[in-house]
Design a protein around this motif. Structure first.
Motif, PDB file in Angstrom:
ATOM      1  N   GLY A  57       0.832  -1.181  -0.002  1.00 37.50           N
ATOM      2  CA  GLY A  57      -0.082  -0.168   0.030  1.00 37.50           C
ATOM      3  C   GLY A  57       0.813   1.136   0.053  1.00 37.50           C
ATOM      4  N   SER A  58       0.375   2.326  -0.861  1.00 32.87           N
ATOM      5  CA  SER A  58       1.133   3.390  -0.799  1.00 32.87           C
ATOM      6  C   SER A  58       0.110   4.407  -0.449  1.00 32.87           C
ATOM      7  N   ASN A  63      -3.945  -0.959  -2.331  1.00 33.71           N
ATOM      8  CA  ASN A  63      -3.661  -2.440  -2.685  1.00 33.71           C
ATOM      9  C   ASN A  63      -3.282  -2.425  -4.141  1.00 33.71           C
ATOM     10  N   PHE A  64      -2.058  -2.519  -4.147  1.00 27.90           N
ATOM     11  CA  PHE A  64      -1.133  -2.274  -5.616  1.00 27.90           C
ATOM     12  C   PHE A  64      -1.822  -3.349  -6.491  1.00 27.90           C
ATOM     13  N   LEU A 101       0.223   3.911 -10.486  1.00 30.12           N
ATOM     14  CA  LEU A 101       0.660   3.249  -9.147  1.00 30.12           C
ATOM     15  C   LEU A 101       2.133   3.028  -8.919  1.00 30.12           C
ATOM     16  N   GLU A 102       3.048   3.180  -9.910  1.00 29.91           N
ATOM     17  CA  GLU A 102       4.331   3.134  -9.864  1.00 29.91           C
ATOM     18  C   GLU A 102       4.689   4.539  -9.163  1.00 29.91           C
ATOM     19  N   SER A 103       4.272   5.513  -9.652  1.00 27.04           N
ATOM     20  CA  SER A 103       4.610   6.990  -9.064  1.00 27.04           C
ATOM     21  C   SER A 103       4.122   7.048  -7.693  1.00 27.04           C
ATOM     22  N   ASP A 104       2.910   6.593  -7.427  1.00 31.69           N
ATOM     23  CA  ASP A 104       2.243   6.681  -5.918  1.00 31.69           C
ATOM     24  C   ASP A 104       3.218   5.939  -4.816  1.00 31.69           C
ATOM     25  N   ARG A 105       3.858   4.830  -5.213  1.00 33.21           N
ATOM     26  CA  ARG A 105       4.813   4.076  -4.514  1.00 33.21           C
ATOM     27  C   ARG A 105       6.117   4.370  -4.261  1.00 33.21           C
ATOM     28  N   MET A 106       6.469   5.476  -5.285  1.00 36.01           N
ATOM     29  CA  MET A 106       7.652   5.959  -5.269  1.00 36.01           C
ATOM     30  C   MET A 106       7.630   7.210  -4.622  1.00 36.01           C
ATOM     31  N   LEU A 109       5.398   5.423   0.598  1.00 36.14           N
ATOM     32  CA  LEU A 109       4.894   4.407   1.087  1.00 36.14           C
ATOM     33  C   LEU A 109       3.836   4.583   2.158  1.00 36.14           C
ATOM     34  N   ARG A 110       2.804   3.305   2.432  1.00 35.53           N
ATOM     35  CA  ARG A 110       1.911   3.731   3.653  1.00 35.53           C
ATOM     36  C   ARG A 110       2.767   2.640   4.545  1.00 35.53           C
TER      37      ARG A 110
END
Length: 416
Positions: A57-58, A63-64, A101-106, A109-110
């Protein structure tokens, strides 16, 4: 020829674009320049743990996997000694979902105690299943420490000790993330069908505002592994079905001019039924049930690895002597032009297969970019084709020497 373009955002993110309008899918690969070599010595396995945490999760995505699957995509990831790679494949029209999705977890992170505890349980269970409960599961715990004495390659990717992951704390996780999972330590590769007219603008929209590394969290330098100057040997035993002999000959880093020759040597030694070791030890003498060889392509201090399993009811010592003698035969007598041509043909076929698959193209391109030379995707094969028999035999004499060899004998526990 694989056409691509490369550029860098202001925050340091390297971007690679390979457009192929014939495809119906697009792949989005993100490589972070962090692997087990970057694990703190008291937290080995940390990079591998992080591979799991990146799916927990970010900031805007709980949930990715669920989000990507709703867009018709699939994904996976891998951690190596030198890098961690995340890759997504989805219908071309849904490319924007993967960028989000990739930018959010870069970006963020949660982090939570609950998610850390859950992923620690997953990784600890994986450690138990693959390292403690499987035959030969602790192989690289022994072998890596025999090959490398100072470099962090000396511990396996999954970690040296299960307690290192069990003791991981949330503060350490946040520190690791903001130290290594930053755009200036990452490469983004998009391959397949996308709109060339708008792709740069969309990448800018999703990634450009992510802040780069903070100077207060420097990435430590890693000293190179000293040269190996003597034969090293270790004998271990365990609850395994049969003894196996592992040999490792130290060679060169991934960009060294000798690398193509060492790759070919590994094929000649144990790359299938026509290889020297198979012919001498399996087909002709039946001393071994299985024998193979491959390349250890760590970015630094790589090597050629031989794995040989003696046949049942043969004299183990005789088989072991024959294994070393067969390698010495290659060094003494050399290889022929015909043998070299066969291997080069096989390598060309392997290269053509990779080029035909869009995901393989993206993986190759991003790994060459990691080396700082993405153009190698089109030019490295020339180094293989240019090799002569004389050069190859000289490389064999240089690296396939006893004092350059590590040997691990993994024996069965004696019957009680």
């Amino acid at each position: 020829m694989i056409d691509f373009e490369s550029y860098t955002l202001d925050n340091g993110l390297t971007v690679l674009l390979h457009h192929d309008e014939q495809r119906t899918v697009a792949t989005v690969n993100v490589l972070y320049k962090v692997g087990s070599r970057n694990d703190p010595p008291h937290r080995t396995g940390f990079a591998h743990l992080f591979e799991h945490l990146m799916f927990a999760g970010s900031e805007n995505v709980p949930n990715f996997d669920d989000a990507l699957q709703l867009a018709g995509g699939e994904n996976n990831a891998l951690t190596s000694s030198d890098y961690t790679l995340y890759y997504d494949t989805l219908p071309a029209e849904n490319l924007e979902t993967a960028l989000w999705l990739e930018s959010d977890r870069m970006r963020k992170l949660r982090f939570s105690e609950a998610s850390l505890a859950n992923e620690k349980r997953v990784v600890i269970e994986e450690f138990r299943e693959t390292c403690l409960e499987q035959p030969y599961g602790d192989l690289y715990h022994h072998l890596n420490g025999l090959i490398y004495k100072e470099h962090p390659y000396r511990w396996p990717v999954i970690g040296q000790d299960i307690s290192h992951i069990r003791g991981a704390r949330l503060g350490e996780v946040k520190d690791f993330y903001y130290r290594y999972y930053r755009p200036d330590n990452a490469i983004l590769c998009i391959a397949g069908n996308f709109d060339p007219a708008t792709i740069r603008e969309r990448i800018e929209y999703w990634f450009a505002s992510i802040p780069p590394s903070d100077a207060s969290l420097p990435r430590p330098e890693i000293a190179p592994e000293p040269p190996q100057e003597e034969y090293r040997h270790l004998r271990v035993s365990g609850d395994v079905p049969s003894p196996v002999i592992y040999l490792h000959f130290r060679t060169v880093d991934r960009l060294h001019p000798d690398f193509p020759a060492t790759d070919i040597l590994s094929f000649l030694l144990g790359g299938g039924r026509s290889s020297l070791l198979y012919r001498r030890l399996v087909r002709d003498t039946e001393l071994f049930a299985e024998v193979s060889a491959g390349i250890n392509d760590n970015l630094e201090a790589g090597g050629i690895i031989v794995e040989a399993r003696p046949s049942e009811d043969v004299d183990y010592d005789e088989a072991r002597i024959a294994l070393h003698a067969a390698i010495a035969e290659m060094v003494e007598h050399g290889i022929s032009q015909e043998e070299l041509d066969k291997v080069v043909n096989r390598l060309e076929q392997r290269n053509h297969y990779r080029e035909a698959n869009i995901s393989s193209r993206a993986n190759e391109l991003i790994l060459f970019a990691l080396l700082g030379q993405p153009d190698l995707i089109n030019t490295e094969m020339e180094s293989y084709l240019a090799l002569t028999v004389e050069e190859l035999n000289e490389v064999a004499r240089r690296y396939l020497r006893p004092e350059n060899c590590v040997e691990l004998e993994y024996l069965s526990d004696p019957a009680e």
